[in-house]
Write an enzyme that holds these catalytic residues in place. Structure first.
Site, PDB file in Angstrom:
ATOM      1  N   HIS A  73      43.054   0.821 -67.417  1.00 53.59           N
ATOM      2  CA  HIS A  73      43.259   1.252 -66.019  1.00 53.59           C
ATOM      3  C   HIS A  73      44.677   0.980 -65.526  1.00 53.59           C
ATOM      4  O   HIS A  73      45.049   1.445 -64.445  1.00 53.59           O
ATOM      5  CB  HIS A  73      42.279   0.539 -65.078  1.00 53.59           C
ATOM      6  CG  HIS A  73      40.851   0.923 -65.289  1.00 53.59           C
ATOM      7  ND1 HIS A  73      40.426   2.235 -65.283  1.00 53.59           N
ATOM      8  CD2 HIS A  73      39.740   0.173 -65.529  1.00 53.59           C
ATOM      9  CE1 HIS A  73      39.105   2.275 -65.497  1.00 53.59           C
ATOM     10  NE2 HIS A  73      38.674   1.040 -65.658  1.00 53.59           N
TER      11      HIS A  73
ATOM     12  N   ASP B  66      35.246   3.929 -73.379  1.00 52.37           N
ATOM     13  CA  ASP B  66      34.816   3.084 -72.259  1.00 52.37           C
ATOM     14  C   ASP B  66      34.085   3.969 -71.239  1.00 52.37           C
ATOM     15  O   ASP B  66      34.376   5.160 -71.123  1.00 52.37           O
ATOM     16  CB  ASP B  66      36.049   2.441 -71.609  1.00 52.37           C
ATOM     17  CG  ASP B  66      35.704   1.371 -70.600  1.00 52.37           C
ATOM     18  OD1 ASP B  66      35.756   0.187 -70.957  1.00 52.37           O
ATOM     19  OD2 ASP B  66      35.392   1.718 -69.434  1.00 52.37           O
TER      20      ASP B  66
ATOM     21  N   HIS C 157      34.330   3.941 -68.123  1.00 47.94           N
ATOM     22  CA  HIS C 157      35.228   4.303 -67.021  1.00 47.94           C
ATOM     23  C   HIS C 157      36.394   5.146 -67.551  1.00 47.94           C
ATOM     24  O   HIS C 157      36.874   4.905 -68.666  1.00 47.94           O
ATOM     25  CB  HIS C 157      35.774   3.038 -66.347  1.00 47.94           C
ATOM     26  CG  HIS C 157      34.698   2.121 -65.838  1.00 47.94           C
ATOM     27  ND1 HIS C 157      34.261   1.027 -66.552  1.00 47.94           N
ATOM     28  CD2 HIS C 157      33.962   2.175 -64.703  1.00 47.94           C
ATOM     29  CE1 HIS C 157      33.294   0.414 -65.853  1.00 47.94           C
ATOM     30  NE2 HIS C 157      33.090   1.092 -64.742  1.00 47.94           N
TER      31      HIS C 157
ATOM     32  N   ASP D  29      30.951  -0.597 -72.231  1.00 50.29           N
ATOM     33  CA  ASP D  29      30.174  -0.606 -70.991  1.00 50.29           C
ATOM     34  C   ASP D  29      29.395   0.687 -70.750  1.00 50.29           C
ATOM     35  O   ASP D  29      28.758   0.826 -69.704  1.00 50.29           O
ATOM     36  CB  ASP D  29      31.059  -0.952 -69.781  1.00 50.29           C
ATOM     37  CG  ASP D  29      32.407  -0.266 -69.810  1.00 50.29           C
ATOM     38  OD1 ASP D  29      32.605   0.623 -70.666  1.00 50.29           O
ATOM     39  OD2 ASP D  29      33.264  -0.613 -68.982  1.00 50.29           O
TER      40      ASP D  29
HETATM   41 ZN   LIG Z   1      34.992   0.120 -68.315  1.00 49.03          ZN
END
Ligand SMILES: [Zn+2]
Length: 296
Positions: free
Chosen positions: A115, A152, A154, A233
């Site tokens: 991120h 991931d 996200h 995740d």
């Molecule tokens: Zn994540």
């Protein structure tokens, strides 16, 4: 292990223990070569982050307590040291794999990185570890083409921010959408293969995305080194998101990516931990990922 963002923060030191313990319990640990991660150099970080951002982080480290960079990303007195060694792990892994000392490397590091944008920390991330590694492969080892895979749950907005429009880097990802950081549905460059998945998606949708979207793009790009932003995740047990993958899916995608790496770059893969917050599922999933690397 000293980088902590408060007693209830999901991105906690125990995540690394969960992976290490599971590698031992699964009988895989004796077959691994362990390396101590060096600190990344400023020159290496500056390939993907602005000088102003590097200075901002350096100056924000508190002498005690926590300094918040965004609502869920904080520095404690040890965080910057941890971040430097997390990014340094990936550059060392690139050096080892390029030297032929090993074919595949998994960097069990925190803080995670995907991120972190060129000019901004966010989402538990300080330095974009995988981007630092990819830039190192291009600049230091003179590679012309690399690929970054991000599974991931996200969207890896930071990696996209850093590499969008850079034809040397193909980025292929899957992520739950809509979900934090609410980006990715409109790719920022032609080198971005973004596959959003709806909440509740599981093995079938994920494997279709990999087979139909990632693999053809990867084969067309012919990467000389494959990077993986390995967040676990998207596991069905993870409390932060709503996809339904299992350890078997992480083993499967690892085998698929090893196939890509064998076809184009002698099997070279550098993988780095991103998310994964259900400790047992994280340990099991990371162990299956590493098991495939070992061919065990
Ligand atoms: Zn994540």
């Amino acid at each position: 292990m000293l980088h902590e963002m408060g007693p209830y923060h999901p991105e906690c030191p125990e995540r690394l223990s969960a992976i290490g313990d599971r590698l031992i319990a699964a009988g895989l640990d004796p077959y691994l070569l362990h390396y101590i991660a060096p600190a990344v150099t400023r020159e290496q970080v500056a390939r993907v982050h602005s000088a102003a951002y590097i200075d901002e982080i350096e100056n924000a480290v508190p002498e005690s307590g926590l300094h918040y960079l965004d609502p869920d990303t904080a520095l404690n007195p040890h965080s910057l040291v941890a971040a430097k060694h997390a990014a340094g792990a990936v550059t060392l892994a690139v050096d080892l794999v390029m030297a032929g000392e090993c074919k595949t490397a998994f960097c069990a590091v925190r803080p995670p990185g995907h991120h972190a944008e060129r000019r901004r920390a966010m989402g538990f991330c300080l330095y974009n570890n995988i981007a630092v590694g990819a830039a190192h492969a291009l600049a230091h080892h003179g590679l012309a083409r690399v690929a970054v895979i991000d599974f991931d749950v996200h969207h890896g907005n930071g990696t996209e921010d850093i590499f969008a429009g850079d034809a040397r880097v193909l980025m292929a990802s899957t992520f739950q959408h809509p979900l934090y950081p609410y980006s990715g549905d409109h790719p920022q460059g032609p080198n971005m293969v973004n596959v959003p998945l709806a909440e509740g998606s599981g093995s079938e949708e994920f494997r279709a995305a990999v087979t139909e979207r990632w693999i053809p793009a990867l084969d067309a790009h012919r990467p000389q080194l494959l990077f993986i932003s390995a967040g676990f995740d998207a596991h069905r047990e993870d409390p932060l998101a709503g996809l339904r993958l299992t350890e078997a899916d992480y083993a499967w995608v690892t085998r698929e990516l090893m196939g890509v790496a064998r076809r184009h770059c002698g099997g070279r893969i550098v993988s780095a931990l991103e998310g994964g917050y259900a400790l047992s599922a994280l340990g099991r999933s990371a162990a299956e990922h590493v098991r495939e690397f070992l061919g065990a």
